[in-house]
Scaffold this motif. Sequence first.
Motif, PDB file in Angstrom:
ATOM      1  N   ALA A 103     -12.202  -2.495   7.863  1.00 27.93           N
ATOM      2  CA  ALA A 103     -11.279  -3.323   7.081  1.00 27.93           C
ATOM      3  C   ALA A 103     -11.821  -4.741   6.918  1.00 27.93           C
ATOM      4  CB  ALA A 103      -9.912  -3.355   7.759  1.00 27.93           C
TER       5      ALA A 103
ATOM      6  N   ALA B 245     -12.638  -6.670   3.457  1.00 30.44           N
ATOM      7  CA  ALA B 245     -12.001  -7.968   3.194  1.00 30.44           C
ATOM      8  C   ALA B 245     -13.040  -9.014   2.791  1.00 30.44           C
ATOM      9  CB  ALA B 245     -11.229  -8.428   4.431  1.00 30.44           C
TER      10      ALA B 245
ATOM     11  N   SER C 201     -14.342  -8.087  -0.815  1.00 35.87           N
ATOM     12  CA  SER C 201     -13.317  -8.296  -1.841  1.00 35.87           C
ATOM     13  C   SER C 201     -13.060  -9.783  -2.086  1.00 35.87           C
ATOM     14  CB  SER C 201     -12.008  -7.604  -1.438  1.00 35.87           C
ATOM     15  OG  SER C 201     -12.193  -6.219  -1.306  1.00 35.87           O
TER      16      SER C 201
ATOM     17  N   THR D 247      -9.544  -6.075  -6.214  1.00 33.67           N
ATOM     18  CA  THR D 247      -8.497  -5.974  -5.193  1.00 33.67           C
ATOM     19  C   THR D 247      -8.087  -4.514  -4.987  1.00 33.67           C
ATOM     20  OG1 THR D 247      -7.678  -8.194  -5.730  1.00 33.67           O
ATOM     21  CG2 THR D 247      -6.193  -6.729  -4.523  1.00 33.67           C
ATOM     22  N   LEU D 248      -7.872  -3.790  -6.078  1.00 38.45           N
ATOM     23  CA  LEU D 248      -7.505  -2.375  -5.979  1.00 38.45           C
ATOM     24  C   LEU D 248      -8.628  -1.550  -5.345  1.00 38.45           C
ATOM     25  CD1 LEU D 248      -5.709  -1.832  -9.413  1.00 38.45           C
ATOM     26  CD2 LEU D 248      -4.659  -1.975  -7.143  1.00 38.45           C
TER      27      LEU D 248
ATOM     28  N   GLY E  77     -10.845  -2.644  -3.228  1.00 39.04           N
ATOM     29  CA  GLY E  77     -10.867  -2.967  -1.803  1.00 39.04           C
ATOM     30  C   GLY E  77      -9.806  -2.222  -1.028  1.00 39.04           C
ATOM     31  N   ILE E  78      -8.596  -2.163  -1.583  1.00 39.32           N
ATOM     32  CA  ILE E  78      -7.520  -1.430  -0.923  1.00 39.32           C
ATOM     33  C   ILE E  78      -7.879   0.060  -0.808  1.00 39.32           C
ATOM     34  CG2 ILE E  78      -5.116  -0.683  -1.148  1.00 39.32           C
ATOM     35  CD1 ILE E  78      -4.552  -3.408  -2.476  1.00 39.32           C
ATOM     36  N   GLY E  79      -8.438   0.625  -1.898  1.00 40.32           N
ATOM     37  CA  GLY E  79      -8.837   2.033  -1.871  1.00 40.32           C
ATOM     38  C   GLY E  79      -9.905   2.307  -0.831  1.00 40.32           C
TER      39      GLY E  79
ATOM     40  N   ILE F  33     -10.450   0.637   1.964  1.00 43.72           N
ATOM     41  CA  ILE F  33      -9.832   0.567   3.292  1.00 43.72           C
ATOM     42  C   ILE F  33      -9.113   1.874   3.613  1.00 43.72           C
ATOM     43  CG2 ILE F  33      -8.008  -0.534   4.632  1.00 43.72           C
ATOM     44  CD1 ILE F  33      -8.778  -3.177   3.406  1.00 43.72           C
ATOM     45  N   LEU F  34      -8.396   2.419   2.616  1.00 46.86           N
ATOM     46  CA  LEU F  34      -7.683   3.680   2.836  1.00 46.86           C
ATOM     47  C   LEU F  34      -8.649   4.818   3.143  1.00 46.86           C
ATOM     48  CD1 LEU F  34      -4.941   3.458   0.056  1.00 46.86           C
ATOM     49  CD2 LEU F  34      -4.676   3.077   2.512  1.00 46.86           C
TER      50      LEU F  34
END
Length: 414
Positions: free
Chosen positions: A258, A262, A265, A291-292, A294-296, A298-299
């Motif tokens: 993560a 971060a 991103s 941003t999207l 980066g979130i993907g 991390i998931l």
Amino acid sequence: MGKDEKDHEDTKEGSGLNENRQEGCSSKEGKGKRLWNKVKYQLVEYHSLPGFLRDNEFILGHYRSEWPLKQTLLSVFTIHNETLNVWTHLIGFFLFLTLTIYTAMKIPKFVDLPTIHHFPDVLRKADMHKLHAELLTCLPSLPNMPDLQTFREELKTSILPSMDLLPSPSNWYIVELLTNCLPERFSHSNHTDVCLLLSMKEELANIIAPLMKRPITRWPFFAFLGGAMFCLLASSICHLLLCHSQRLSYIMLRLDYAGIVALISTSFYPPVYYSFMCYPFFCNLYMGFITLLGIGTILVSLLPVFESPKYRGLRACLFSGMGLLGIAPIFHKLILFWHQPEAHHTTGYEILMGAFYGLGALVYATRVPERWMPGKFDIAGHSHQLFHILVVAGAYSHYRAGLVYLKWRDLEGC
């Protein structure tokens, strides 16, 4: 001696022998326990590790294995094969914490006022009485401002207000008055006065123009600094604690991934925002996309299969791919601002950052140099330590680029 007395003596001797034996056993048990504790917290070799700690077969020794939390925390001050992994990013965290404090306190004091010392010479050459009269004449034509009446009263009692008021951001009304009112009213005056007053307006504009612009918003730059600090601190904690247990190792690795996402991103935010702040569509498009993504990422990294050593190359490619997406906004920036030296200056820093990150990912994936000489780089010099150093260098290069962006936008705006 009677039989009873003899039996009693034998019983006492037997009891003494038993007590001695018990004391001897207790002493041996104490020594054995102390010895076991020393052995238990000794460093072990790769083949003795449990499966969850086996990550790099080319680092042969100096491992901590399933230590209690207290000993694990204290191991930050001891020598093992994770010591430099912990400290390279811990020092990097404190470096960026210092840079964040410095940036918040000192920047944006970029504005240089080289002409402020020459401005009084112009005033001394001008017809100050005529200037005084004209200022009083044109005051009513200016917009209403809170300090207008105060300034008018001052003009009635003096030639001009003190010029040391000019650099203060609280005295913009003086600048607006002088730069908007004077030259047009002297269009039919003595030629010398016209030249001097026009020169005075130019001097005023050069002095105050940078100050009239408010500093641009800082949140994208501080978002990057926050992402960098989170990444470095998370990595340092992960390398310190992952030897404690399988459960904690799983959590720490997720935290580490993560942190990397971060950093990547938030590294996009300063160049995208400050390059396209005058083009909201492209600014929102690029920032929303990264941003999207980066979130993907991390998931995806939360999946247990992702931490397997055989997916090491996939992890490197995924994180590197996120960084490579920065090429599009950089080229776009160069097309829009090719004539601006700041665009080339920031691009140079961004290329340097990409080179550091790319080299770090390559070293991380290939496990060089320890794969060439297994066991020789267990303590210092192995690939993960080099990767950490290159990450800090890349992040600092991006910090330098961010300073250029701030100065550029502070002085020029859109």
